[in-house]
Scaffold this motif. Structure first.
Motif, PDB file in Angstrom:
ATOM      1  N   PHE A 155      -4.572   7.276  -1.156  1.00  0.00           N
ATOM      2  CA  PHE A 155      -4.249   5.864  -0.945  1.00  0.00           C
ATOM      3  C   PHE A 155      -4.372   5.076  -2.248  1.00  0.00           C
ATOM      4  N   VAL A 156      -3.379   4.221  -2.480  1.00  0.00           N
ATOM      5  CA  VAL A 156      -3.454   3.247  -3.568  1.00  0.00           C
ATOM      6  C   VAL A 156      -2.807   1.965  -3.094  1.00  0.00           C
ATOM      7  N   TRP A 157      -3.114   0.886  -3.778  1.00  0.00           N
ATOM      8  CA  TRP A 157      -2.481  -0.401  -3.525  1.00  0.00           C
ATOM      9  C   TRP A 157      -1.890  -0.858  -4.849  1.00  0.00           C
ATOM     10  N   SER A 187      -2.092   7.694   1.983  1.00  0.00           N
ATOM     11  CA  SER A 187      -3.142   7.650   2.984  1.00  0.00           C
ATOM     12  C   SER A 187      -4.289   8.556   2.561  1.00  0.00           C
ATOM     13  N   ASP A 219       0.841  -1.192   0.000  1.00  0.00           N
ATOM     14  CA  ASP A 219       0.000   0.000   0.000  1.00  0.00           C
ATOM     15  C   ASP A 219       0.881   1.249   0.000  1.00  0.00           C
ATOM     16  N   SER A 255      -7.181  10.241   0.792  1.00  0.00           N
ATOM     17  CA  SER A 255      -7.600  10.291  -0.606  1.00  0.00           C
ATOM     18  C   SER A 255      -6.462   9.960  -1.573  1.00  0.00           C
TER      19      SER A 255
END
Lengths: 116, 121
Positions: A103-105, A99, A96, A101
């Motif tokens: 956040f991406v994985w 955090s 990940d 808005s």
């Protein structure tokens, strides 16, 4: 965001050991990475998370002691000892980033492990 | 037994819509963040998006590839997660998995078996 690179394939003989590698892109050496096992035709299964200090948290349910991890620099390793036929799977690493808005994985491309 | 079961997949034409569901059981669904992940035929895993729990205002995040077209929602009273997919493209063809996020460390510790979406004319 980081890019995770995995070799597309690996192989090992029954009863041998193999180490799979997931390489983080430059600048992300402090990132933890998750390993997931995906048997043919099945959904992924959590194996364990690894950082530079080794395993983070606990192994996934039913993951045998033959599976271990190590982290060094940009590399995150998954080692399988005494390989069994049921270990033949695709192994994916993921991490990940950010955090809220932002956040991406991200996942690596996966490594197909063949048991000879 | 902790379990996630996806449903709702099928064949849809480009530009069409589809709603996937994920039924959770064996754990307190409302406590957890939940993700959708997909896998195109012969390809690796791709994160689709996340919904956080009530304590975090049910906020959602999406991958750039689906932002503005896909919407994740949940109904804690029904222990269910949803993925509304609009303006579908052929490149959305994939097996779609739902996954539970383990609260303490953030990894995807429980996965469903997947449901197949095929976008084709």
């Amino acid at each position: 965001q980081p890019v995770l690179t995995q070799p597309p394939s690996a192989s090992a003989s029954l009863g041998a050991s193999v180490t799979l590698t997931c390489t983080l892109s430059s600048g992300y050496s402090n990132y933890q990475v998750d390993w997931y096992q995906q048997r043919p035709g099945k959904g992924p299964r959590f194996v364990m998370r690894v950082g530079t200090g080794g395993i983070v948290g606990s192994k996934g349910d039913g993951i045998p002691d033959r599976f271990s991890v190590l982290g060094s620099g940009l590399n995150r390793y998954l080692t399988i000892k005494n390989i069994q036929e049921e270990d033949e799977s695709d192994y994916h690493c993921g991490a990940d980033h950010g955090s809220g808005s932002n956040f991406v994985w991200v996942f690596g491309g996966g490594t197909k492990l063949t048991v000879l | 037994e902790v379990q996630l079961v996806e449903s709702g997949g099928g064949l849809v034409q480009p530009g069409g819509s589809l709603r996937l569901s994920c039924a959770a059981s064996g754990f307190t669904f409302s406590d957890h963040y939940m993700d959708w992940v997909r896998q195109a035929p012969g390809k690796g895993l791709e994160w689709v998006g996340r919904t956080r729990n009530k304590a975090n205002s049910y906020t959602t995040e999406y991958a750039a590839s689906v932002k503005g077209r896909f919407t994740i929602s949940r109904d804690d009273s029904k222990n269910s997660l949803y993925l509304q997919m609009n303006s579908l493209k052929t490149e959305d063809t994939a097996v779609y998995y739902c996954a539970r996020i383990y609260s303490s460390f953030g990894y995807m510790d429980v996965w469903g078996q997947g449901t197949t979406v095929t976008v084709s004319s």
